[in-house]
Design a protein around this motif. Structure first.
Motif, mmCIF file in Angstrom:
data_model
loop_
_atom_site.group_PDB
_atom_site.id
_atom_site.type_symbol
_atom_site.label_atom_id
_atom_site.label_comp_id
_atom_site.label_asym_id
_atom_site.label_seq_id
_atom_site.Cartn_x
_atom_site.Cartn_y
_atom_site.Cartn_z
ATOM 1 N N MET A 1 6.130 30.150 -15.758
ATOM 2 C CA MET A 1 7.306 30.684 -16.367
ATOM 3 C C MET A 1 8.534 30.278 -15.579
ATOM 4 S SD MET A 1 7.697 32.347 -19.054
ATOM 5 C CE MET A 1 8.105 33.766 -19.901
ATOM 6 N N ASN A 2 8.423 30.267 -14.250
ATOM 7 C CA ASN A 2 9.554 29.856 -13.431
ATOM 8 C C ASN A 2 9.930 28.398 -13.683
ATOM 9 O OD1 ASN A 2 9.818 32.328 -12.320
ATOM 10 N ND2 ASN A 2 8.600 31.879 -10.491
ATOM 11 N N ALA A 3 8.955 27.585 -13.966
ATOM 12 C CA ALA A 3 9.224 26.171 -14.253
ATOM 13 C C ALA A 3 10.008 26.050 -15.556
ATOM 14 C CB ALA A 3 7.924 25.384 -14.312
ATOM 15 N N ARG A 4 9.631 26.859 -16.546
ATOM 16 C CA ARG A 4 10.349 26.823 -17.826
ATOM 17 C C ARG A 4 11.778 27.315 -17.644
ATOM 18 N NH1 ARG A 4 6.458 29.059 -22.583
ATOM 19 N NH2 ARG A 4 4.730 27.685 -22.132
ATOM 20 N N LEU A 5 11.936 28.359 -16.881
ATOM 21 C CA LEU A 5 13.268 28.902 -16.619
ATOM 22 C C LEU A 5 14.126 27.890 -15.860
ATOM 23 C CD1 LEU A 5 15.066 31.330 -17.003
ATOM 24 C CD2 LEU A 5 14.162 32.276 -14.900
ATOM 25 N N ALA A 6 13.544 27.192 -14.937
ATOM 26 C CA ALA A 6 14.262 26.167 -14.166
ATOM 27 C C ALA A 6 14.657 25.001 -15.072
ATOM 28 C CB ALA A 6 13.416 25.695 -12.996
ATOM 29 N N VAL A 7 13.773 24.587 -15.951
ATOM 30 C CA VAL A 7 14.073 23.482 -16.881
ATOM 31 C C VAL A 7 15.186 23.909 -17.838
ATOM 32 C CG1 VAL A 7 13.133 22.107 -18.778
ATOM 33 C CG2 VAL A 7 11.791 22.415 -16.709
ATOM 34 N N ALA A 8 15.140 25.131 -18.348
ATOM 35 C CA ALA A 8 16.162 25.621 -19.259
ATOM 36 C C ALA A 8 17.512 25.699 -18.557
ATOM 37 C CB ALA A 8 15.770 26.990 -19.812
ATOM 38 N N ALA A 9 17.527 26.194 -17.322
ATOM 39 C CA ALA A 9 18.776 26.273 -16.565
ATOM 40 C C ALA A 9 19.319 24.887 -16.301
ATOM 41 C CB ALA A 9 18.541 27.041 -15.256
ATOM 42 N N LEU A 10 18.455 23.957 -15.956
ATOM 43 C CA LEU A 10 18.873 22.572 -15.710
ATOM 44 C C LEU A 10 19.445 21.957 -16.998
ATOM 45 C CD1 LEU A 10 19.055 20.232 -13.725
ATOM 46 C CD2 LEU A 10 16.727 19.612 -14.381
ATOM 47 N N LEU A 11 18.810 22.217 -18.127
ATOM 48 C CA LEU A 11 19.274 21.702 -19.407
ATOM 49 C C LEU A 11 20.657 22.269 -19.746
ATOM 50 C CD1 LEU A 11 18.625 19.963 -21.857
ATOM 51 C CD2 LEU A 11 17.496 21.926 -22.872
ATOM 52 N N VAL A 12 20.900 23.550 -19.496
ATOM 53 C CA VAL A 12 22.204 24.169 -19.736
ATOM 54 C C VAL A 12 23.262 23.529 -18.853
ATOM 55 C CG1 VAL A 12 23.528 26.315 -19.485
ATOM 56 C CG2 VAL A 12 21.291 26.348 -20.600
ATOM 57 N N LEU A 13 22.948 23.279 -17.592
ATOM 58 C CA LEU A 13 23.903 22.641 -16.680
ATOM 59 C C LEU A 13 24.230 21.216 -17.108
ATOM 60 C CD1 LEU A 13 22.607 23.893 -13.220
ATOM 61 C CD2 LEU A 13 24.749 24.503 -14.350
ATOM 62 N N ILE A 14 23.230 20.499 -17.562
ATOM 63 C CA ILE A 14 23.457 19.112 -18.002
ATOM 64 C C ILE A 14 24.359 19.107 -19.234
ATOM 65 C CG2 ILE A 14 22.357 17.089 -19.030
ATOM 66 C CD1 ILE A 14 19.975 17.608 -17.155
ATOM 67 N N LEU A 15 24.051 19.954 -20.215
ATOM 68 C CA LEU A 15 24.862 19.999 -21.432
ATOM 69 C C LEU A 15 26.276 20.476 -21.154
ATOM 70 C CD1 LEU A 15 22.304 21.342 -24.044
ATOM 71 C CD2 LEU A 15 23.200 19.023 -23.819
ATOM 72 N N ALA A 16 26.432 21.425 -20.273
ATOM 73 C CA ALA A 16 27.756 21.939 -19.947
ATOM 74 C C ALA A 16 28.584 20.909 -19.198
ATOM 75 C CB ALA A 16 27.638 23.222 -19.120
ATOM 76 N N GLY A 17 27.943 20.037 -18.471
ATOM 77 C CA GLY A 17 28.670 19.055 -17.674
ATOM 78 C C GLY A 17 28.727 17.688 -18.312
ATOM 79 N N CYS A 18 28.545 17.587 -19.630
ATOM 80 C CA CYS A 18 28.513 16.264 -20.264
ATOM 81 C C CYS A 18 29.894 15.675 -20.482
ATOM 82 C CB CYS A 18 27.735 16.308 -21.578
ATOM 83 S SG CYS A 18 28.596 17.171 -22.899
ATOM 84 N N GLY A 19 30.934 16.371 -20.109
ATOM 85 C CA GLY A 19 32.272 15.803 -20.210
ATOM 86 C C GLY A 19 33.033 16.216 -21.445
ATOM 87 N N VAL A 20 32.447 16.994 -22.316
ATOM 88 C CA VAL A 20 33.145 17.446 -23.505
ATOM 89 C C VAL A 20 33.654 18.854 -23.234
ATOM 90 C CG1 VAL A 20 32.946 17.959 -25.959
ATOM 91 C CG2 VAL A 20 31.650 16.062 -24.973
ATOM 92 N N PRO A 21 34.974 18.981 -23.109
ATOM 93 C CA PRO A 21 35.508 20.312 -22.817
ATOM 94 C C PRO A 21 35.442 21.205 -24.050
ATOM 95 C CG PRO A 21 37.294 18.773 -23.134
ATOM 96 C CD PRO A 21 36.009 17.973 -23.185
ATOM 97 N N THR A 22 35.375 22.475 -23.789
ATOM 98 C CA THR A 22 35.422 23.434 -24.889
ATOM 99 C C THR A 22 36.833 23.988 -24.962
ATOM 100 O OG1 THR A 22 34.718 25.219 -23.433
ATOM 101 C CG2 THR A 22 32.994 24.047 -24.635
ATOM 102 N N ASP A 23 37.381 24.036 -26.157
ATOM 103 C CA ASP A 23 38.736 24.526 -26.375
ATOM 104 C C ASP A 23 38.688 25.683 -27.370
ATOM 105 O OD1 ASP A 23 39.773 22.534 -24.748
ATOM 106 O OD2 ASP A 23 40.170 21.176 -26.425
#
Length: 187
Positions: A1-23
């Protein structure tokens, strides 16, 4: 479960940092992107204008259809005036000419139902070309390209004028583009 949580958190960080700002609201574009982006088989540059004006000119021994783009669809008398003015510089550079002599610029036109009646001025000697069948063909094919014109008649001094068809016969009756189909460029 911790591995899934880590992958999900990593995925959120990658998507949030893709360079597209939210306005909170849309932003104005400073410089529009280059374009249009053509697809294969399409013209890269489309001339300006919302309306197409169809004219017929001559190249060699054939009528050639020319489409010009205009901001406004011309009235039938303006359309005839554009034809009588002859090919523009780009069209002349493409080898297009006109069989309409300069003296024909005085021709007028009126609509009677779906028939255009062209008042042709008196003949002028030494008009420059002897292929009058092309002159009449240019007028008939140009005017019948309009949706409201089905046929064209020619008058001189209020009387019906006999004009040549593509087959060499003379006609006083209303003419259509079908009377000149043998002169047109195939296609």
């Amino acid at each position: 479960m911790n591995a899934r949580l880590a992958v999900a958190a990593l995925l959120v960080l990658i998507l949030a940092g893709c360079g597209v700002p939210t306005d909170d609201r849309p932003r104005a574009v400073g410089t529009p992107p280059f374009g249009p982006f053509p697809t294969p088989g399409t013209a890269v540059s489309e001339p300006a204008g919302r309306f197409t004006e169809t004219l017929y000119f001559v190249r060699g021994d054939r009528l050639v259809l020319v489409n010009r783009r205009l901001d406004m669809l011309p009235a039938v008398d303006q359309h005839l005036a554009h034809l009588l003015a002859g090919p523009n510089e780009a069209e002349r550079n493409d080898g297009l000419t006109t069989a309409l002599p300069g003296a024909v610029t005085g021709a007028g036109v009126r609509l009677t139902g779906a028939r255009a009646e062209v008042d042709f001025p008196p003949a002028v000697d030494d008009a420059g070309r002897s292929d009058e069948v092309f002159a009449f063909a240019q007028i008939v094919c140009t005017l019948t390209a309009r949706p409201e014109v089905v046929a064209v008649s020619f008058l001189r001094d209020g009387q019906p004028l006999e004009v040549p068809r593509a087959d060499g016969s003379l006609s006083q009756g209303p003419l259509t583009a079908a009377d000149y189909v043998d002169l047109a460029v195939p296609g």
